[in-house]
Write a protein that holds these residues in place. Structure first.
Motif, PDB file in Angstrom:
ATOM      1  N   THR A 273       5.282  37.300  28.966  1.00  0.00           N
ATOM      2  CA  THR A 273       5.634  37.054  31.188  1.00  0.00           C
ATOM      3  C   THR A 273       6.069  35.684  30.885  1.00  0.00           C
ATOM      4  N   PRO A 274       5.742  34.572  31.119  1.00  0.00           N
ATOM      5  CA  PRO A 274       5.457  32.903  30.608  1.00  0.00           C
ATOM      6  C   PRO A 274       6.907  32.374  30.211  1.00  0.00           C
ATOM      7  N   LEU A 275       7.005  33.319  28.907  1.00  0.00           N
ATOM      8  CA  LEU A 275       7.293  33.085  28.140  1.00  0.00           C
ATOM      9  C   LEU A 275       9.555  33.619  28.221  1.00  0.00           C
ATOM     10  N   MET A 276       9.335  35.078  28.853  1.00  0.00           N
ATOM     11  CA  MET A 276      10.670  35.371  30.013  1.00  0.00           C
ATOM     12  C   MET A 276      10.909  34.653  31.192  1.00  0.00           C
TER      13      MET A 276
ATOM     14  N   TYR B 179       7.066  37.017  11.144  1.00  0.00           N
ATOM     15  CA  TYR B 179       7.415  37.640  12.412  1.00  0.00           C
ATOM     16  C   TYR B 179       8.235  36.373  12.684  1.00  0.00           C
ATOM     17  N   ASN B 180       8.766  36.483  13.784  1.00  0.00           N
ATOM     18  CA  ASN B 180       9.755  35.168  14.569  1.00  0.00           C
ATOM     19  C   ASN B 180       9.226  34.606  14.672  1.00  0.00           C
ATOM     20  N   ASP B 181       9.405  33.305  14.722  1.00  0.00           N
ATOM     21  CA  ASP B 181       8.711  32.013  14.828  1.00  0.00           C
ATOM     22  C   ASP B 181       9.881  31.667  16.007  1.00  0.00           C
ATOM     23  N   PRO B 182       8.416  31.029  16.479  1.00  0.00           N
ATOM     24  CA  PRO B 182       8.281  30.663  18.463  1.00  0.00           C
ATOM     25  C   PRO B 182       9.456  29.707  18.561  1.00  0.00           C
ATOM     26  N   GLN B 183       9.864  28.531  17.112  1.00  0.00           N
ATOM     27  CA  GLN B 183      10.741  27.239  17.799  1.00  0.00           C
ATOM     28  C   GLN B 183      12.156  28.531  17.327  1.00  0.00           C
ATOM     29  N   TYR B 184      12.526  29.114  16.586  1.00  0.00           N
ATOM     30  CA  TYR B 184      13.636  29.864  16.279  1.00  0.00           C
ATOM     31  C   TYR B 184      13.728  30.635  17.761  1.00  0.00           C
ATOM     32  N   LEU B 185      13.376  31.128  18.634  1.00  0.00           N
ATOM     33  CA  LEU B 185      13.429  32.096  19.848  1.00  0.00           C
ATOM     34  C   LEU B 185      13.707  31.436  21.134  1.00  0.00           C
ATOM     35  N   LYS B 186      12.486  29.658  20.607  1.00  0.00           N
ATOM     36  CA  LYS B 186      13.427  28.186  21.762  1.00  0.00           C
ATOM     37  C   LYS B 186      15.201  28.295  21.257  1.00  0.00           C
TER      38      LYS B 186
ATOM     39  N   LEU C 130       5.034  28.325  23.939  1.00  0.00           N
ATOM     40  CA  LEU C 130       5.688  27.970  22.952  1.00  0.00           C
ATOM     41  C   LEU C 130       5.097  28.252  21.494  1.00  0.00           C
ATOM     42  N   GLY C 131       3.744  26.848  21.821  1.00  0.00           N
ATOM     43  CA  GLY C 131       2.560  25.984  21.878  1.00  0.00           C
ATOM     44  C   GLY C 131       1.735  27.200  20.923  1.00  0.00           C
ATOM     45  N   LYS C 132       1.439  27.951  22.716  1.00  0.00           N
ATOM     46  CA  LYS C 132       0.312  28.930  22.297  1.00  0.00           C
ATOM     47  C   LYS C 132       0.697  30.401  21.387  1.00  0.00           C
ATOM     48  N   VAL C 133       1.630  30.983  21.802  1.00  0.00           N
ATOM     49  CA  VAL C 133       2.804  31.698  21.225  1.00  0.00           C
ATOM     50  C   VAL C 133       2.286  31.591  19.854  1.00  0.00           C
ATOM     51  N   SER C 134       2.767  30.247  19.387  1.00  0.00           N
ATOM     52  CA  SER C 134       2.879  29.883  17.736  1.00  0.00           C
ATOM     53  C   SER C 134       1.755  29.950  16.697  1.00  0.00           C
TER      54      SER C 134
ATOM     55  N   ALA D 273      -0.752  32.016  18.336  1.00  0.00           N
ATOM     56  CA  ALA D 273      -1.679  32.767  18.293  1.00  0.00           C
ATOM     57  C   ALA D 273      -0.773  33.508  16.854  1.00  0.00           C
ATOM     58  N   LEU D 274      -0.061  33.761  16.617  1.00  0.00           N
ATOM     59  CA  LEU D 274       0.823  34.488  15.329  1.00  0.00           C
ATOM     60  C   LEU D 274       0.694  33.470  14.075  1.00  0.00           C
ATOM     61  N   GLY D 275       0.102  32.510  14.618  1.00  0.00           N
ATOM     62  CA  GLY D 275      -0.324  32.622  12.569  1.00  0.00           C
ATOM     63  C   GLY D 275      -0.968  32.983  12.349  1.00  0.00           C
ATOM     64  N   ASN D 276      -2.730  32.732  13.859  1.00  0.00           N
ATOM     65  CA  ASN D 276      -3.446  33.056  13.296  1.00  0.00           C
ATOM     66  C   ASN D 276      -3.996  34.598  13.286  1.00  0.00           C
ATOM     67  N   PHE D 277      -3.271  35.177  13.661  1.00  0.00           N
ATOM     68  CA  PHE D 277      -3.055  37.088  13.226  1.00  0.00           C
ATOM     69  C   PHE D 277      -2.702  36.738  11.891  1.00  0.00           C
ATOM     70  N   ALA D 278      -1.301  36.310  12.185  1.00  0.00           N
ATOM     71  CA  ALA D 278      -1.277  36.285  10.335  1.00  0.00           C
ATOM     72  C   ALA D 278      -2.105  36.124   9.355  1.00  0.00           C
ATOM     73  N   LYS D 279      -2.784  34.697  10.305  1.00  0.00           N
ATOM     74  CA  LYS D 279      -3.992  34.795   8.992  1.00  0.00           C
ATOM     75  C   LYS D 279      -4.714  35.349   8.731  1.00  0.00           C
ATOM     76  N   ALA D 280      -5.445  36.331   9.681  1.00  0.00           N
ATOM     77  CA  ALA D 280      -6.622  37.113   9.375  1.00  0.00           C
ATOM     78  C   ALA D 280      -6.166  38.183   9.154  1.00  0.00           C
ATOM     79  N   ALA D 281      -4.806  39.468   9.085  1.00  0.00           N
ATOM     80  CA  ALA D 281      -4.424  40.035   8.315  1.00  0.00           C
ATOM     81  C   ALA D 281      -3.757  39.498   6.798  1.00  0.00           C
ATOM     82  N   THR D 282      -3.962  38.871   6.035  1.00  0.00           N
ATOM     83  CA  THR D 282      -3.679  38.540   5.050  1.00  0.00           C
ATOM     84  C   THR D 282      -4.618  37.595   4.088  1.00  0.00           C
TER      85      THR D 282
END
Length: 151
Positions: free
Chosen positions: A85-88, A116-123, A135-139, A141-150
């Motif tokens: 929501t804050p991003l929207m 995943y979509n790069d938040p800077q690209y979305l910006k 955007l920094g928080k989203v970036s 979080a996504l990086g941490n999720f990806a690292k944990a999964a891979t």
């Protein structure tokens, strides 16, 4: 001088090894697991972190149902209104790219990737102004999720 060039080339290759195979605006992280295990780990970590997993799509199975062959490919759609929501609110058009998506696929060499979509690209895509903290928080979080999964 030749040794320095080789050292820089090797270091650059290692640094960017996890970011190859990426389309424009896509962050791609190489996984140590197969597609299903990576998707399972991602789904688990997302739920642990309070994200809602809205859908998990097995594209390989869909292709097989249509009589077509496809390498393993899964898509997870997930989000959390407290994050999205804050991003929207910054740029309502970013809603077309939300909820977040993560694509896990096996390439022609048998390597598995999580993208995943790069938040800077979305910006850039949505002309988002004044929301660098979000955007920094989203970036992060996504990086941490990806690292944990891979890993």
């Amino acid at each position: 001088m030749r040794c320095v060039f080789r050292l820089v080339l090797v270091a650059s290759t290692l640094l960017f090894a996890t970011l190859t195979h990426a389309a424009d605006g896509l962050v791609a992280v190489k996984s140590s697991h197969d597609v299903k295990a990576t998707a399972d780990k991602l789904e688990s970590v997302l739920k642990e972190k309070g994200m809602t997993v809205m859908a998990r799509i097995n594209h390989q199975q869909g292709a097989a149902n249509a009589g077509l062959a496809m390498r393993p490919t899964e898509l997870l759609i997930f989000g959390n209104p407290k994050v999205g929501t804050p991003l929207m609110q910054c740029a309502q058009s970013v809603a077309i790219d939300l909820p977040q998506k993560a694509l896990i696929w096996e390439d022609a060499n048998g390597d598995v990737w999580l993208g995943y979509n790069d938040p800077q690209y979305l910006k850039s895509r949505h002309g988002i102004e004044g929301c660098d903290e979000v955007l920094g928080k989203v970036s992060g979080a996504l990086g941490n999720f990806a690292k944990a999964a891979t890993q």
